[in-house]
Motif scaffolding. Sequence first.
Motif, PDB file in Angstrom:
ATOM      1  N   SER A 468      20.984  -9.956  66.040  1.00 26.20           N
ATOM      2  CA  SER A 468      21.369 -11.364  65.995  1.00 26.20           C
ATOM      3  C   SER A 468      20.502 -12.156  65.030  1.00 26.20           C
ATOM      4  N   LEU A 469      19.429 -11.550  64.529  1.00 32.57           N
ATOM      5  CA  LEU A 469      18.566 -12.223  63.558  1.00 32.57           C
ATOM      6  C   LEU A 469      18.748 -11.687  62.150  1.00 32.57           C
ATOM      7  N   TYR A 473      26.308 -12.827  58.803  1.00 37.09           N
ATOM      8  CA  TYR A 473      26.975 -13.662  59.802  1.00 37.09           C
ATOM      9  C   TYR A 473      27.935 -12.852  60.674  1.00 37.09           C
ATOM     10  N   ARG A 476      26.006 -11.138  63.456  1.00 33.19           N
ATOM     11  CA  ARG A 476      25.608 -12.120  64.473  1.00 33.19           C
ATOM     12  C   ARG A 476      26.797 -12.515  65.334  1.00 33.19           C
ATOM     13  N   HIS A 533      16.894 -16.943  70.160  1.00 35.43           N
ATOM     14  CA  HIS A 533      17.917 -16.351  69.297  1.00 35.43           C
ATOM     15  C   HIS A 533      19.036 -17.351  69.013  1.00 35.43           C
ATOM     16  N   GLY A 537      19.655 -18.628  65.343  1.00 36.58           N
ATOM     17  CA  GLY A 537      21.005 -18.350  64.871  1.00 36.58           C
ATOM     18  C   GLY A 537      21.704 -19.585  64.340  1.00 36.58           C
ATOM     19  N   GLU A 540      20.833 -20.399  60.477  1.00 35.83           N
ATOM     20  CA  GLU A 540      21.139 -19.451  59.403  1.00 35.83           C
ATOM     21  C   GLU A 540      21.996 -20.129  58.341  1.00 35.83           C
ATOM     22  N   ASN A 543      25.995 -19.324  58.034  1.00 40.23           N
ATOM     23  CA  ASN A 543      26.880 -19.540  59.177  1.00 40.23           C
ATOM     24  C   ASN A 543      28.219 -20.113  58.733  1.00 40.23           C
ATOM     25  N   ASN A 547      30.680 -18.890  63.733  1.00 40.79           N
ATOM     26  CA  ASN A 547      29.323 -18.759  64.256  1.00 40.79           C
ATOM     27  C   ASN A 547      28.971 -19.934  65.163  1.00 40.79           C
ATOM     28  N   SER A 694      14.367  -7.456  61.259  1.00 40.58           N
ATOM     29  CA  SER A 694      15.759  -7.777  60.985  1.00 40.58           C
ATOM     30  C   SER A 694      15.981  -8.292  59.574  1.00 40.58           C
ATOM     31  N   ARG A 696      14.912 -10.942  58.090  1.00 43.74           N
ATOM     32  CA  ARG A 696      15.099 -12.383  57.916  1.00 43.74           C
ATOM     33  C   ARG A 696      14.170 -12.889  56.833  1.00 43.74           C
TER      34      ARG A 696
END
Length: 821
Positions: A468-469, A473, A476, A533, A537, A540, A543, A547, A694, A696
């Motif tokens: 989820s990270l 998209y 997620r 999260h 989320g 991001e 998105n 999302n 992840s 990020r």
Amino acid sequence: MPTRVCCCCSALRPRYKRLVDNIFPEDPKDGLVKADMEKLTFYAVSAPEKLDRIGSYLAERLSRDVVRHRSGYVLIAMEALDQLLMACHSQSIKPFVESFLHMVAKLLESGEPKLQVLGTNSFVKFANIEEDTPSYHRRYDFFVSRFSAMCHSCDSDPETRTEIRIAGIRGIQGVVRKTVNDELQATIWEPQHMDKIVPSLLFNMQKIEEVDSRIGPPPSPSAADKEENPAMLAENCLRELLGRATFGNMNNAVRPVFAHLDHHRLWDPNEFAVHCFKVIMYSIQAQYSHHVIQEILGHLDARKKDSPRVRAGIIQVLLEAVAIAAKGSIGPTVLEVFNTLLKHLRLSVEFEARDLQGESISSANLNTSSKDSDEKIVQNAIIQTIGFFGSNLPDYQRSEIMMFIMGKVPVFGTSTHTLDISQLGDLGTRRIQIMLLRSLLMVTSGYKAKTIVTALPGSFLDPLLSPSLMEDYELRQLVLEVMHNLMDRHDNRAKLRGIRIIPDVADLKIKREKICRQDTSFMKKNGQQLYRHIYLGCKEEDNVQKNYELLYTSLALITIELANEEVVIDLIRLAIALQDSAIINEDNLSMFHRCGIMALVAAYLNFVSQMIAVPAFCQHVSKVIEIRTMEAPYFLPEHIFRDKCMLPKSLEKHDKNLYFLTNKIAESLGGSGYSVERLSVPYVPQVTDEDRLSRRKSIVDTVSIQVDILPNSNPSDDVVSNTEEITFEALKKAIDTSGMEEQEKEKRRLVIERFQKAPFEEIAAQCESKANFLHDRLAQILELTIRPPPSPSGTLTITSGHAQYQSVPVYEMKFPDLCVY
């Protein structure tokens, strides 16, 4: 005309021969002489020891007539044999049967279709007779071969061809009935026989399928049509054969089906293959279903290098077989099915990635595109099979499969997954992540656990939240949808679909129950992880509308399924933190994403205010939404997610009445008995190693650290003012944080504000000064030897005498008026 002998010679002939000769008329058109046939039958019954001689003599006459093409006398001889066979049931009939079968074989070997049909009919009548004792030496190898050959008749006349094929199928049916119930006739299940019987039946089923596909769906057949239709007759025979199969011979009966489908290339298209295996699965005994599934899996492994459409056809057949087997006994093949399917999913993604990387010229790219779409057919078929199989498993097995699939999902930077992705590359790894999460989504669909701990144990929640990270998209979205499947225990998700301002939540008729102790414990343990999260989320930069819709649904489901008063306060803190992040915009999000976050916060606070039914809270939320409708519609989901929505140039100049205010919310909730002290503490998520794993983008590591930096202060002043206050009593009071005064709350707010707006160089300099000061003061007060930390974000190692204490992160040590990195 039969040969006549003189009276003298006739008197010397054995009686059974005279009786046999008398049943044949002078003209074969007159048919069997019934009076003489009755005498022959009476004689055979009265003297059963003569049956073998009667049979031998009849066989001799019939063989001679067949060679001379006297079809009329052949018909009479066979009619007589049939009547004798039906009338005599003594043990002495066995020698007679040998003669009978010899005559049937003669007819089947002849080239005349009528005689072949005649022999088949006689054999079918014989097959329906139940013998008192088994035969130890009788074999039907010739009949299996001959009837199988008749099933493939290619006579030029369509009617004759159909007649011969029907005769062949009925003959095979007779052999099956005569042998399968006799333990001493187990040779019928040997591969050399099954390799002839099963393809012959499938051949006739297939031919009619082809005709039906050209002329449209056939009408429902009657009983007479079934006897005249080779396809229906062959299917019934196959069902009867498979229905009699046992544990030891099941595989021998199924394997010829694969050989036939391979030889005739019937996996693409696979309508006939699907029909065949439906017949098989519905015909065999339920406890043997897993044998068929194992055979399909083995064949899929054997054909793993075939074209994608062939593999997709086999997988779709597996889906149909699993759908039928899931209603009965699956056996020990559950994990084997999933493991094989996931292996082929990886292979398909690997083939797809290899094709995309290996082709460069334009013409080749067209072929690659075709292969790419074909591989997607394979992948979709695998996912459908996994989902259907998983959704039909009992809950205890389904939870194991969820863990099994989750363990296969690769996460960058870790090696905890069990799937080999060394040949996939980044593009292939992303593809396999999406495929596995889609499979997991299918398996979790419809899963209902009594407690959330059962649905989301820690061993499953942690690896599930890792994707989820990720900077994708779609990944997620899949993680959030899986979470919804597991959280939504009362089927409320459909009512929450789409992010919007709901005028009256009561109209949705939300179903909910009182929060149980296990769910409360789950939120105390894992709530911060879920909030984190959701918070990250929302921020991001890639998105899309879906999302935000899924994030809104996540907040709503937590409110419905898991929220007590404490959780409601935390969720409101989270919403306010999201609003603040959109206003301050530390992450440099686009205006669309900032307005999207504002719209999400508005939709959720509107929902939660009506769920907890606090009038003052509802009034404040409604007032803000009303003002936004008039002055800033882009802060509402109904406007921001439209195709053409006018966006503001900045958010800094907006009136505070457009925002949800913490003090207003705290005042309204406090009047209704809520404990609102924590609302004054801004929500700040902690940064963990998941951000690195992840992939990020690096975010400011200090968002989880509160620093005591007051406006217009300098380090030297802090040193002077705090030197006198740091005593043993001061340290003791610092440990007890239960009585927090308003001054401390205001100071914390100023710290956060200062930290958010001050330049990075100034923050770093002041942190270093405070860390050095703390090091000196601790050494003086505690009279300990302290090794100084290498950096403000390091750790302290404390030694006293011969004892050395474990290194502790400095930010975990609390002192009055000091908050240390």
